[in-house]
Scaffold this motif. Structure first.
Motif, PDB file in Angstrom:
ATOM      1  N   UNK A   1     -54.125 -24.619 -25.033  1.00 29.01           N
ATOM      2  CA  UNK A   1     -54.090 -25.939 -25.396  1.00 29.01           C
ATOM      3  C   UNK A   1     -55.319 -26.495 -25.223  1.00 29.01           C
ATOM      4  N   UNK A   2     -55.884 -27.078 -26.127  1.00 25.83           N
ATOM      5  CA  UNK A   2     -57.373 -27.767 -25.737  1.00 25.83           C
ATOM      6  C   UNK A   2     -57.044 -29.304 -25.568  1.00 25.83           C
ATOM      7  N   UNK A   3     -58.291 -29.749 -24.906  1.00 27.05           N
ATOM      8  CA  UNK A   3     -58.242 -30.986 -24.327  1.00 27.05           C
ATOM      9  C   UNK A   3     -58.536 -32.016 -25.531  1.00 27.05           C
ATOM     10  N   UNK A   4     -58.125 -33.110 -25.893  1.00 19.58           N
ATOM     11  CA  UNK A   4     -58.418 -34.191 -26.702  1.00 19.58           C
ATOM     12  C   UNK A   4     -59.840 -34.369 -26.857  1.00 19.58           C
ATOM     13  N   UNK A   5     -60.758 -34.433 -27.923  1.00 21.78           N
ATOM     14  CA  UNK A   5     -61.861 -34.796 -27.944  1.00 21.78           C
ATOM     15  C   UNK A   5     -62.449 -36.165 -27.722  1.00 21.78           C
ATOM     16  N   UNK A   6     -63.417 -36.524 -27.532  1.00 24.63           N
ATOM     17  CA  UNK A   6     -64.144 -37.896 -27.254  1.00 24.63           C
ATOM     18  C   UNK A   6     -63.554 -38.659 -28.466  1.00 24.63           C
ATOM     19  N   UNK A   7     -63.820 -38.129 -29.567  1.00 27.29           N
ATOM     20  CA  UNK A   7     -63.572 -38.878 -31.062  1.00 27.29           C
ATOM     21  C   UNK A   7     -62.016 -39.301 -31.139  1.00 27.29           C
ATOM     22  N   UNK A   8     -61.278 -38.157 -30.707  1.00 25.64           N
ATOM     23  CA  UNK A   8     -59.817 -38.523 -30.779  1.00 25.64           C
ATOM     24  C   UNK A   8     -59.241 -39.441 -29.903  1.00 25.64           C
ATOM     25  N   UNK A   9     -60.110 -39.658 -28.548  1.00 27.43           N
ATOM     26  CA  UNK A   9     -59.652 -40.362 -27.544  1.00 27.43           C
ATOM     27  C   UNK A   9     -59.987 -41.946 -28.050  1.00 27.43           C
ATOM     28  N   UNK A  10     -61.319 -42.086 -28.806  1.00 28.21           N
ATOM     29  CA  UNK A  10     -61.696 -43.300 -29.144  1.00 28.21           C
ATOM     30  C   UNK A  10     -60.981 -43.760 -30.273  1.00 28.21           C
ATOM     31  N   UNK A  11     -60.502 -42.822 -31.336  1.00 23.27           N
ATOM     32  CA  UNK A  11     -59.682 -43.319 -32.568  1.00 23.27           C
ATOM     33  C   UNK A  11     -58.344 -43.872 -31.782  1.00 23.27           C
ATOM     34  N   UNK A  12     -57.681 -42.920 -30.923  1.00 25.87           N
ATOM     35  CA  UNK A  12     -56.481 -43.526 -30.228  1.00 25.87           C
ATOM     36  C   UNK A  12     -56.509 -45.001 -29.609  1.00 25.87           C
ATOM     37  N   UNK A  13     -57.613 -45.029 -28.751  1.00 24.93           N
ATOM     38  CA  UNK A  13     -57.761 -46.473 -28.180  1.00 24.93           C
ATOM     39  C   UNK A  13     -58.185 -47.534 -29.153  1.00 24.93           C
ATOM     40  N   UNK A  14     -58.780 -47.326 -30.334  1.00 22.10           N
ATOM     41  CA  UNK A  14     -59.119 -48.247 -31.311  1.00 22.10           C
ATOM     42  C   UNK A  14     -57.543 -48.589 -32.098  1.00 22.10           C
ATOM     43  N   UNK A  15     -57.088 -47.639 -32.466  1.00 20.17           N
ATOM     44  CA  UNK A  15     -55.439 -47.840 -32.950  1.00 20.17           C
ATOM     45  C   UNK A  15     -54.825 -48.749 -32.079  1.00 20.17           C
ATOM     46  N   UNK A  16     -54.685 -48.523 -30.719  1.00 19.59           N
ATOM     47  CA  UNK A  16     -53.771 -49.093 -29.744  1.00 19.59           C
ATOM     48  C   UNK A  16     -54.293 -50.410 -29.842  1.00 19.59           C
ATOM     49  N   UNK A  17     -55.632 -50.620 -29.798  1.00 19.27           N
ATOM     50  CA  UNK A  17     -56.262 -52.045 -29.771  1.00 19.27           C
ATOM     51  C   UNK A  17     -55.590 -52.984 -31.177  1.00 19.27           C
ATOM     52  N   UNK A  18     -55.794 -52.194 -32.200  1.00 22.58           N
ATOM     53  CA  UNK A  18     -55.394 -52.903 -33.507  1.00 22.58           C
ATOM     54  C   UNK A  18     -53.961 -53.251 -33.171  1.00 22.58           C
ATOM     55  N   UNK A  19     -53.075 -52.246 -33.057  1.00 21.82           N
ATOM     56  CA  UNK A  19     -51.635 -52.455 -32.745  1.00 21.82           C
ATOM     57  C   UNK A  19     -51.295 -53.623 -31.811  1.00 21.82           C
ATOM     58  N   UNK A  20     -52.163 -53.645 -30.696  1.00 24.42           N
ATOM     59  CA  UNK A  20     -51.689 -54.968 -29.781  1.00 24.42           C
ATOM     60  C   UNK A  20     -51.960 -55.958 -30.423  1.00 24.42           C
ATOM     61  N   UNK A  21     -53.364 -56.083 -31.160  1.00 28.83           N
ATOM     62  CA  UNK A  21     -53.754 -57.429 -31.802  1.00 28.83           C
ATOM     63  C   UNK A  21     -52.556 -57.893 -32.819  1.00 28.83           C
ATOM     64  N   UNK A  22     -52.208 -56.863 -33.726  1.00 31.54           N
ATOM     65  CA  UNK A  22     -51.144 -57.061 -34.540  1.00 31.54           C
ATOM     66  C   UNK A  22     -49.921 -57.589 -34.091  1.00 31.54           C
ATOM     67  N   UNK A  23     -49.493 -57.120 -32.987  1.00 30.44           N
ATOM     68  CA  UNK A  23     -48.097 -57.581 -32.400  1.00 30.44           C
ATOM     69  C   UNK A  23     -48.287 -58.938 -32.036  1.00 30.44           C
ATOM     70  N   UNK A  24     -49.446 -59.147 -31.397  1.00 31.10           N
ATOM     71  CA  UNK A  24     -49.609 -60.516 -30.565  1.00 31.10           C
ATOM     72  C   UNK A  24     -49.738 -61.426 -31.799  1.00 31.10           C
ATOM     73  N   UNK A  25     -50.576 -61.383 -32.734  1.00 32.33           N
ATOM     74  CA  UNK A  25     -50.687 -62.228 -33.856  1.00 32.33           C
ATOM     75  C   UNK A  25     -49.433 -62.492 -34.696  1.00 32.33           C
TER      76      UNK A  25
END
Length: 272
Positions: A1-25
């Motif tokens: 089982x491999x650790x998530x790459x930095x790209x995957x982590x960044x994409x996940x954080x970006x998606x979480x930020x977009x989702x938070x903005x959408x729900x707040x809006x």
């Protein structure tokens, strides 16, 4: 089982930020529609002189305890809404058709709409204006548009686009197209039916307001009279002048209030 790459982590954080903005809006949009609906109901029963539009809603919120904090929160929520729509315009929305050019163009238009709303709310919160009614702003913008080269044609085109947009909103609500954007599988059948009812009734009322406002703008263009253009408040009051009397305004106002509640449901279950 491999650790998530930095790209995957960044994409996940970006998606979480977009989702938070959408729900707040979406939650913020719900607050504004609920308050506007309540103000319109008061107008229908002759119990309020406050305008039933965004400015009136902000003034109503500011009149309550911690009101200035509430207005700042609304401004921040509208900023979040604008950023979410901007992300959809640049990167595409969720779903198989989210990257279509038409969807991106619509998202760009919504970005501008919510950016203007955010600026107005934050200016109101800071005490630097934002107190002019939507009706006054609508007449001023129409006057400037009519004074421009080919102003009548451009104003009429904008009115037609607004009216058509209202029809699209109403038809989409009646067809329950919002179901494709929501994840309500975990809700019991009664909950899903309630969300459907909120979306249909609220969307029909919202579409009616947009369509009527667009028709008034076309009238202003044809008559070359910016005074014929109406903001949300005057558009809502015009429903009371129909043969149905104030009861049509009651129906539309109730629908707008329910659309606010539907926006809260979207904040909870929309796919982002």
């Amino acid at each position: 089982m491999t650790a998530p790459s930095a790209g995957d982590t960044g994409a996940g954080e970006t998606h979480a930020a977009v989702a938070a903005a959408a729900r707040c809006g979406l939650a913020t949009r719900g607050v504004l529609y609920v308050v506007v609906g309540v103000l319109a109901l008061r107008i229908a029963f002759g119990r309020s002189e406050r305008a039933a539009d965004r400015t009136g809603a902000l003034a109503e919120l500011a009149a309550h305890p911690f009101g200035r904090v509430l207005v700042w929160a609304v401004g921040a929520g509208l900023v979040a809404m604008a950023l979410w729509r901007l992300s959809e315009a640049v990167f595409g929305a969720a779903g198989p058709e989210g990257r279509k050019l038409t969807r991106r163009f619509a998202a760009a238009a919504r970005t501008g709409f919510y950016a203007v709303g955010a600026f107005s709310a934050l200016s109101f919160a800071a005490g630097r204006g934002g107190g002019r009614s939507g009706d006054e702003q609508s007449r001023d913008v129409t006057a400037m548009a009519l004074a421009a080269p080919a102003g009548q044609w451009l104003t009429a085109a904008a009115g037609i686009a607004l009216a058509v947009g209202g029809v699209v909103i109403a038809v989409g609500a009646a067809r329950r197209t919002f179901r494709k954007e929501m994840d309500t599988v975990r809700l019991p059948p009664g909950g899903r039916r309630a969300v459907d009812a909120l979306g249909v009734v609220g969307g029909l009322a919202r579409g009616a307001v947009f369509t009527a406002a667009g028709a008034f703008l076309v009238h202003a263009a044809v008559s070359y009279d910016p005074g014929k253009a109406k903001g949300v408040d005057d558009t809502l009051r015009s429903f009371a002048g129909t043969p149905a009397g104030p009861w049509l305004l009651v129906a539309v106002a109730t629908g707008l209030l329910l659309f606010g509640v539907f926006s809260w449901a979207m904040a909870a279950w929309r796919r982002v």
